[in-house]
Motif scaffolding. Structure first.
Motif, short mmCIF file in Angstrom:
data_model
loop_
_atom_site.label_atom_id
_atom_site.label_comp_id
_atom_site.label_asym_id
_atom_site.label_seq_id
_atom_site.Cartn_x
_atom_site.Cartn_y
_atom_site.Cartn_z
N PRO A 1 34.29 38.73 21.28
CA PRO A 1 34.94 39.44 22.38
C PRO A 1 36.22 38.74 22.85
O PRO A 1 36.29 37.50 22.89
N ASP A 2 37.20 39.52 23.23
CA ASP A 2 38.48 39.02 23.74
C ASP A 2 38.31 38.59 25.20
O ASP A 2 37.88 39.38 26.04
N MET A 3 38.64 37.34 25.49
CA MET A 3 38.53 36.83 26.86
C MET A 3 39.91 36.54 27.45
O MET A 3 40.02 35.81 28.45
N SER A 4 40.96 37.10 26.87
CA SER A 4 42.32 36.83 27.35
C SER A 4 42.56 37.44 28.73
O SER A 4 43.47 37.00 29.45
N ALA A 5 41.78 38.44 29.10
CA ALA A 5 41.88 39.03 30.44
C ALA A 5 40.46 39.26 30.95
O ALA A 5 40.06 40.38 31.24
N ALA A 6 39.72 38.15 31.05
CA ALA A 6 38.31 38.24 31.47
C ALA A 6 38.18 38.85 32.87
O ALA A 6 37.23 39.58 33.16
N TYR A 7 39.15 38.55 33.72
CA TYR A 7 39.13 39.06 35.10
C TYR A 7 40.21 40.13 35.22
O TYR A 7 41.39 39.88 34.93
N SER A 8 39.81 41.31 35.64
CA SER A 8 40.67 42.49 35.62
C SER A 8 41.93 42.31 36.48
O SER A 8 41.84 42.09 37.69
N ALA B 1 30.00 43.27 27.28
CA ALA B 1 29.44 44.61 27.47
C ALA B 1 30.49 45.64 27.88
O ALA B 1 30.15 46.81 28.12
N GLY B 2 31.75 45.23 28.01
CA GLY B 2 32.82 46.16 28.34
C GLY B 2 32.97 46.46 29.82
O GLY B 2 33.59 47.47 30.19
N MET B 3 32.45 45.59 30.69
CA MET B 3 32.55 45.80 32.13
C MET B 3 33.86 45.22 32.66
O MET B 3 34.38 44.23 32.14
N GLU B 4 34.37 45.85 33.72
CA GLU B 4 35.56 45.35 34.42
C GLU B 4 35.10 44.38 35.49
O GLU B 4 34.21 44.68 36.28
N VAL B 5 35.73 43.18 35.54
CA VAL B 5 35.22 42.09 36.38
C VAL B 5 36.25 41.67 37.43
O VAL B 5 37.44 41.50 37.13
N LEU B 6 35.75 41.48 38.67
CA LEU B 6 36.52 40.82 39.72
C LEU B 6 35.70 39.61 40.17
O LEU B 6 34.51 39.73 40.45
N GLY B 7 36.34 38.45 40.24
CA GLY B 7 35.65 37.23 40.67
C GLY B 7 36.25 36.68 41.94
O GLY B 7 37.48 36.63 42.10
N ILE B 8 35.39 36.26 42.88
CA ILE B 8 35.84 35.68 44.15
C ILE B 8 35.06 34.39 44.41
O ILE B 8 33.83 34.39 44.42
N SER B 9 35.78 33.29 44.62
CA SER B 9 35.17 32.02 44.99
C SER B 9 35.40 31.76 46.48
O SER B 9 36.52 31.91 46.97
N CYS B 10 34.34 31.37 47.16
CA CYS B 10 34.45 30.90 48.54
C CYS B 10 34.56 29.37 48.48
O CYS B 10 33.65 28.70 47.99
N ILE B 11 35.68 28.83 48.93
CA ILE B 11 35.88 27.37 48.89
C ILE B 11 35.10 26.75 50.05
O ILE B 11 35.46 26.91 51.21
N THR B 12 34.01 26.08 49.72
CA THR B 12 33.09 25.57 50.74
C THR B 12 33.28 24.10 51.04
O THR B 12 32.73 23.59 52.02
N ASN B 13 34.04 23.41 50.21
CA ASN B 13 34.30 21.99 50.44
C ASN B 13 35.47 21.55 49.56
O ASN B 13 35.80 22.21 48.58
N LYS B 14 36.10 20.47 49.94
CA LYS B 14 37.07 19.84 49.06
C LYS B 14 36.28 18.98 48.08
O LYS B 14 35.38 18.26 48.48
N ALA B 15 36.61 19.09 46.79
CA ALA B 15 35.83 18.42 45.77
C ALA B 15 35.92 16.90 45.91
O ALA B 15 36.82 16.36 46.57
N ALA B 16 34.99 16.21 45.27
CA ALA B 16 34.86 14.76 45.39
C ALA B 16 36.18 14.05 45.06
O ALA B 16 36.87 14.41 44.12
#
Length: 273
Positions: free
Chosen positions: A155-162, A224-239
């Motif tokens: 599968p092509d992942m060049s545009a994994a997030y729509s 599976a051919g689904m259109e994807v939107l991803g959202i991260s909630c930034i809960t802390n500054k990383a170590a």
């Protein structure tokens, strides 16, 4: 693969019978973000343990149930709680529910998570649209024989997030007088939080946020051919960015603070999808 296809069909048949409709929009709700499920109308709730072949969520903040109904006039189904590789599940098991959602009609999916901010400018409470990801988990759910009825071998992942859904999310945010961050999410195996050296490595590799989920589900969704939107909630500054310890309690507290903003934005996005 024949066995997996049969398991998908059995689980999907069970879910369809319980909810009585075929949803088009699916959501996977990360740590502390399950509050969105409380806004569903004509709600149907299915505990994971009752669904054939479903894993069981073991992490605090993950309720472990499918919640289906209507939001903004759209038929939706939500995973209130997800599964992780660090719980001991294989990558195919972690992503199995995505296969089931596709089987019952879902063709667009919103994937959310709690993440640590690697980018120096990110602040606790920021919401980041995932433009791309880095799979640093050492696992891929597509390893093994490929069933062409589920998706192509490579599968092509060049545009994994729509890009279309990212533009839509920015439009909704502008209407709400709010700005999303937009960046790259790195998925790590966990369950340990990253060391300061690992965070520096992530930044050098191009990551803006780090977490322990999302990547396997998105790989399968795209397969599976689904259109994807991803959202991260930034809960802390990383170590290493701040001299402070990290804990799951801190993550849960941060998601509490961001809930009103998160709800308004996701509801607006669903309305426009």
């Amino acid at each position: 693969m024949q066995n997996m296809r049969q398991q998908i069909k059995e689980a999907a048949s069970f879910v369809e019978e319980k909810i009585g409709f075929r949803p088009q929009i699916g959501l996977i709700l990360g740590s502390g973000l399950g509050v969105l499920a409380d806004l569903i109308e004509e709600v149907k709730v299915i505990p994971y343990e009752s669904i054939p072949h479903f894993p069981i969520s073991t992490v605090e903040g993950h309720a472990g149930e499918l919640v289906a109904g209507q939001i903004k006039g759209k038929h939706v189904i939500m995973m209130k709680g997800r599964f992780h590789l660090y719980e001991g599940y294989e990558a195919q098991s972690v992503s199995f529910p995505v296969r089931v959602l596709r089987e019952i009609g879902v063709n667009q999916i919103i994937v959310t998570n709690a993440a640590g901010g690697v980018h120096f400018d990110y602040e606790v409470g920021d919401l980041m649209l995932i433009a791309d990801h880095i799979n640093n988990m050492g696992k891929n759910p597509l390893v093994g024989p490929n069933d062409k009825d589920l998706g192509v071998r490579f599968p092509d992942m060049s545009a994994a997030y729509s890009k279309r859904l990212i533009r839509l999310a920015h439009e909704v945010a502008k209407r709400e007088s709010f700005e999303f961050r937009e960046g790259v999410y790195m998925g790590n195996l966990g369950p340990t939080y990253e060391t300061p050296a690992e965070v520096r490595m992530a930044r050098l590799m191009g990551a803006d946020a780090v977490g322990m989920s999302t990547v396997p589900e998105v790989i399968v969704a795209r397969h599976a051919g689904m259109e994807v939107l991803g959202i991260s909630c930034i809960t802390n500054k990383a170590a290493g960015i701040l001299e402070q310890s990290l804990s799951h309690e801190e993550v849960m507290e941060a998601t509490e603070q961001v809930k009103p903003k998160f709800l308004n934005l996701v509801l607006g996005i669903i309305e426009e999808m």
